[in-house]
Write a protein that holds these residues in place. Structure first.
Motif, PDB file in Angstrom:
ATOM      1  N   ASP A 157       2.810 -18.313  -9.107  1.00 30.42           N
ATOM      2  CA  ASP A 157       2.261 -18.415  -7.685  1.00 30.42           C
ATOM      3  C   ASP A 157       2.340 -16.910  -7.028  1.00 30.42           C
ATOM      4  O   ASP A 157       1.500 -16.511  -6.445  1.00 30.42           O
ATOM      5  CB  ASP A 157       2.968 -19.303  -6.743  1.00 30.42           C
ATOM      6  N   THR A 158       3.327 -16.441  -7.282  1.00 28.56           N
ATOM      7  CA  THR A 158       3.531 -15.052  -6.778  1.00 28.56           C
ATOM      8  C   THR A 158       2.699 -13.870  -7.436  1.00 28.56           C
ATOM      9  O   THR A 158       2.116 -12.946  -6.803  1.00 28.56           O
ATOM     10  CB  THR A 158       5.026 -14.437  -6.937  1.00 28.56           C
ATOM     11  N   THR A 160      -0.977 -14.378  -6.193  1.00 30.79           N
ATOM     12  CA  THR A 160      -1.190 -14.180  -4.499  1.00 30.79           C
ATOM     13  C   THR A 160      -1.177 -12.499  -4.555  1.00 30.79           C
ATOM     14  O   THR A 160      -1.843 -12.087  -3.824  1.00 30.79           O
ATOM     15  CB  THR A 160      -0.056 -14.746  -3.893  1.00 30.79           C
ATOM     16  N   GLY A 180      -4.121 -10.162  -3.889  1.00 28.67           N
ATOM     17  CA  GLY A 180      -4.115  -9.361  -2.398  1.00 28.67           C
ATOM     18  C   GLY A 180      -3.897  -8.189  -2.457  1.00 28.67           C
ATOM     19  O   GLY A 180      -4.288  -7.524  -1.229  1.00 28.67           O
TER      20      GLY A 180
END
Length: 228
Positions: A52-53, A56, A60
């Motif tokens: 997830d990190t 993301t 981003g």
């Protein structure tokens, strides 16, 4: 008639490098995507958090920043760390390796989401049937789940490739002799910026058109025997 003043070969050489970087980066992106998708499906909280990190943060942060961070920032950080420990170290990254690895790492985040959706689209009954006939979990994944997921992911991966191949133009900033850098060199030497940048755009368009034809054939091949 276009006057290339003998610099046409430079564009063709840059085109070859761009395609090579794109193919290597796409291969790495799929590997990172598979690893990221595994992390999202894993029962390990650490793997979930890492996946997830990864998706993301990478999605981003601008691609240019990540590329400059890897090529210029990482060697400097390592050298400063070695100097603090009393060692003298000089580290220079290969522009080709740094370029395709960074682009692959970036677009691996997008491939992660594409592959995650593809794996979710595989009917659970397919794996249950494979296990019922005696396949191990790993064998069922390799022979059943992965081929089905890749077939479903093909259109999405094709879109990732289309964006990735254009992103290779950023690698010109780290001195790799790909299409955009060679176009800039030719434009500067001949004082014909419009001519060479326009030709570079046509070559990128040609890559896109050829890619569309290849992807269409690949999707047709992948769907063979599938009832609509």
């Amino acid at each position: 008639m276009l006057d290339l003043q003998g610099y046409g070969w430079l564009l063709l050489k840059g085109l070859q490098m761009t395609v090579l970087v794109g193919l290597c980066a796409m291969f790495m992106a799929i590997l990172f995507g598979l690893l990221g998708a595994w992390g999202k499906f894993s029962h390990s909280r650490l793997a979930n958090w890492a996946a997830d990190t990864y998706t993301t943060v990478v999605r981003g942060v601008p691609e240019l920043i990540l590329l400059l961070l890897v090529y210029y920032g990482v060697p400097k950080l390592i050298q400063d760390g070695a100097a603090a420990l009393g060692y003298e170290l000089r580290l220079d990254l290969n522009p080709f390796v740094a370029g395709f690895m960074t682009i692959g790492f970036i677009y691996g985040a997008f491939c992660t989401e594409v592959l995650r959706g593809a794996f979710l689209s595989v009917p659970r009954g397919q794996m249950e049937a494979a296990r019922a006939i005696g396949m191990s979990k790993a064998l069922a994944f390799r022979r059943v789940q992965l081929p089905l997921a890749m077939r479903m992911a093909l259109p999405g991966l094709g879109n990732v490739w289309m964006v990735l191949i254009k992103a290779t133009a950023l690698i010109s900033l780290i001195q790799l002799d790909e299409l955009m850098r060679n176009a800039k060199l030719a434009a500067t030497a001949t004082h014909q910026p419009f001519t060479f940048y326009f030709l570079a755009s046509l070559l990128f368009l040609a890559i896109t058109l050829v890619s569309m034809l290849v992807l269409k054939r690949a999707e047709t091949w992948a769907k063979r025997g599938v009832r609509v």
